[in-house]
Design a protein around this motif. Sequence first.
Motif, PDB file in Angstrom:
ATOM      1  N   UNK A  97       0.745  -1.241  -0.134  1.00  0.00           N
ATOM      2  CA  UNK A  97       0.182   0.029   0.039  1.00  0.00           C
ATOM      3  C   UNK A  97       0.903   1.353  -0.027  1.00  0.00           C
ATOM      4  N   UNK A  98       0.118   2.054  -0.339  1.00  0.00           N
ATOM      5  CA  UNK A  98       0.890   3.530  -0.411  1.00  0.00           C
ATOM      6  C   UNK A  98       1.266   4.045   0.898  1.00  0.00           C
ATOM      7  N   UNK A  99       0.311   3.813   1.938  1.00  0.00           N
ATOM      8  CA  UNK A  99       0.670   4.045   3.397  1.00  0.00           C
ATOM      9  C   UNK A  99       0.687   2.390   4.014  1.00  0.00           C
ATOM     10  N   UNK A 100       1.477   1.677   4.214  1.00  0.00           N
ATOM     11  CA  UNK A 100       1.411   0.422   4.899  1.00  0.00           C
ATOM     12  C   UNK A 100       1.004   0.243   6.198  1.00  0.00           C
ATOM     13  N   UNK A 101       0.128  -0.606   6.536  1.00  0.00           N
ATOM     14  CA  UNK A 101      -0.357  -0.625   7.782  1.00  0.00           C
ATOM     15  C   UNK A 101       0.183  -0.542   8.910  1.00  0.00           C
ATOM     16  N   UNK A 102       1.389  -0.842   8.943  1.00  0.00           N
ATOM     17  CA  UNK A 102       2.389  -0.692  10.172  1.00  0.00           C
ATOM     18  C   UNK A 102       2.585   0.569  10.281  1.00  0.00           C
ATOM     19  N   UNK A 103       2.984   1.561   9.262  1.00  0.00           N
ATOM     20  CA  UNK A 103       3.161   2.766   9.670  1.00  0.00           C
ATOM     21  C   UNK A 103       1.866   3.541   9.823  1.00  0.00           C
ATOM     22  N   UNK A 104       0.872   3.163   9.375  1.00  0.00           N
ATOM     23  CA  UNK A 104      -0.638   3.709   9.709  1.00  0.00           C
ATOM     24  C   UNK A 104      -0.871   3.619  11.163  1.00  0.00           C
ATOM     25  N   UNK A 105      -0.751   2.472  11.485  1.00  0.00           N
ATOM     26  CA  UNK A 105      -0.671   2.211  13.223  1.00  0.00           C
ATOM     27  C   UNK A 105       0.268   3.148  13.734  1.00  0.00           C
ATOM     28  N   UNK A 106       1.350   3.105  13.347  1.00  0.00           N
ATOM     29  CA  UNK A 106       2.756   3.784  14.279  1.00  0.00           C
ATOM     30  C   UNK A 106       2.287   5.351  14.283  1.00  0.00           C
ATOM     31  N   UNK A 134      -6.000   0.383  21.907  1.00  0.00           N
ATOM     32  CA  UNK A 134      -5.002  -0.081  21.131  1.00  0.00           C
ATOM     33  C   UNK A 134      -5.872  -0.448  19.771  1.00  0.00           C
ATOM     34  N   UNK A 135      -6.952  -1.260  20.108  1.00  0.00           N
ATOM     35  CA  UNK A 135      -7.785  -1.577  19.064  1.00  0.00           C
ATOM     36  C   UNK A 135      -8.597  -0.670  18.329  1.00  0.00           C
ATOM     37  N   UNK A 136      -8.734   0.597  19.142  1.00  0.00           N
ATOM     38  CA  UNK A 136      -9.336   1.755  18.450  1.00  0.00           C
ATOM     39  C   UNK A 136      -8.497   2.360  17.535  1.00  0.00           C
ATOM     40  N   UNK A 137      -7.308   2.371  18.083  1.00  0.00           N
ATOM     41  CA  UNK A 137      -5.941   3.154  17.279  1.00  0.00           C
ATOM     42  C   UNK A 137      -5.937   2.280  16.008  1.00  0.00           C
ATOM     43  N   UNK A 138      -5.879   1.042  16.242  1.00  0.00           N
ATOM     44  CA  UNK A 138      -5.585  -0.023  14.966  1.00  0.00           C
ATOM     45  C   UNK A 138      -7.089   0.282  14.097  1.00  0.00           C
ATOM     46  N   UNK A 139      -8.267   0.322  14.448  1.00  0.00           N
ATOM     47  CA  UNK A 139      -9.595   0.783  13.627  1.00  0.00           C
ATOM     48  C   UNK A 139      -9.040   1.948  12.871  1.00  0.00           C
ATOM     49  N   UNK A 140      -8.551   3.292  13.312  1.00  0.00           N
ATOM     50  CA  UNK A 140      -8.252   4.204  12.739  1.00  0.00           C
ATOM     51  C   UNK A 140      -7.456   4.097  11.750  1.00  0.00           C
ATOM     52  N   UNK A 141      -6.375   3.388  12.099  1.00  0.00           N
ATOM     53  CA  UNK A 141      -5.269   2.923  11.266  1.00  0.00           C
ATOM     54  C   UNK A 141      -5.935   2.373   9.833  1.00  0.00           C
ATOM     55  N   UNK A 142      -6.704   1.235   9.921  1.00  0.00           N
ATOM     56  CA  UNK A 142      -7.319   0.356   8.890  1.00  0.00           C
ATOM     57  C   UNK A 142      -8.351   1.386   8.141  1.00  0.00           C
ATOM     58  N   UNK A 143      -9.009   2.238   8.717  1.00  0.00           N
ATOM     59  CA  UNK A 143     -10.070   3.015   8.015  1.00  0.00           C
ATOM     60  C   UNK A 143      -9.195   4.028   7.036  1.00  0.00           C
ATOM     61  N   UNK A 144      -8.057   4.242   7.134  1.00  0.00           N
ATOM     62  CA  UNK A 144      -7.306   5.224   6.196  1.00  0.00           C
ATOM     63  C   UNK A 144      -7.432   4.567   4.836  1.00  0.00           C
ATOM     64  N   UNK A 145      -7.839   5.083   3.677  1.00  0.00           N
ATOM     65  CA  UNK A 145      -7.919   4.497   2.506  1.00  0.00           C
ATOM     66  C   UNK A 145      -6.420   4.221   1.846  1.00  0.00           C
ATOM     67  N   UNK A 146      -5.598   4.790   2.260  1.00  0.00           N
ATOM     68  CA  UNK A 146      -4.335   4.818   1.754  1.00  0.00           C
ATOM     69  C   UNK A 146      -3.568   3.401   2.094  1.00  0.00           C
ATOM     70  N   UNK A 147      -4.248   2.662   3.077  1.00  0.00           N
ATOM     71  CA  UNK A 147      -3.616   1.255   3.330  1.00  0.00           C
ATOM     72  C   UNK A 147      -4.076   0.337   2.575  1.00  0.00           C
ATOM     73  N   UNK A 148      -5.081   0.465   1.527  1.00  0.00           N
ATOM     74  CA  UNK A 148      -5.582  -0.232   0.528  1.00  0.00           C
ATOM     75  C   UNK A 148      -5.008   0.077  -0.706  1.00  0.00           C
ATOM     76  N   UNK A 149      -4.663   1.137  -1.121  1.00  0.00           N
ATOM     77  CA  UNK A 149      -4.034   1.701  -2.265  1.00  0.00           C
ATOM     78  C   UNK A 149      -2.456   1.213  -2.797  1.00  0.00           C
ATOM     79  N   UNK A 150      -2.588   0.443  -3.742  1.00  0.00           N
ATOM     80  CA  UNK A 150      -1.080   0.109  -4.005  1.00  0.00           C
ATOM     81  C   UNK A 150      -0.320   1.257  -4.369  1.00  0.00           C
ATOM     82  N   UNK A 151       1.075   1.275  -3.968  1.00  0.00           N
ATOM     83  CA  UNK A 151       1.923   1.930  -4.730  1.00  0.00           C
ATOM     84  C   UNK A 151       2.091   2.260  -6.010  1.00  0.00           C
TER      85      UNK A 151
END
Length: 151
Positions: A97-106, A134-151
């Motif tokens: 993804x454009x924004x990898x999930x680990x970076x979105x969570x971080x 922490x689960x709420x933070x993960x939900x917010x990170x997963x909600x970001x559309x950039x975690x699904x958009x390929x580079x």
Amino acid sequence: MTFPAPDDDWQPPQRPDCACREHLEDVQALVIPSEDWDEDPTFEDLLATGSLGVRPINPKERFMPVFDEHGHESRLGPIHWQMGAADEIYGCYADDAELPLDRSIAAQPGVDLVEWYDREEFLIGAPRLCDSGLLAAIARAMQDPRVRVPR
């Protein structure tokens, strides 16, 4: 080289002593787009599959050895939580993804570090977040559309 001692006395914070901005009840109804579901699931739906969850990490694993390109060892940590991510949530993010999930969570408040350890395991340093926060933070990170958009 001297490494920090394990953070043996750390215990997951409990409400109201945590530093969480939100908790699970605040994000359960968030819709998380997924290419693998017929209808986009809510965060609560994802949790109900058992394919997403967090647990405190063993104090003996609080620091993880890492090696640079020359073979020199250092330590990553402190790590406080393990996030498990399995089959039912894979369509909610892309590995490239454009924004990898680990970076979105971080990037979420209260999260100090994230190491995407393998496909199904993320190691997270977040000493002041409770499991619900922490689960709420993960939900917010997963909600970001950039975690699904390929580079």
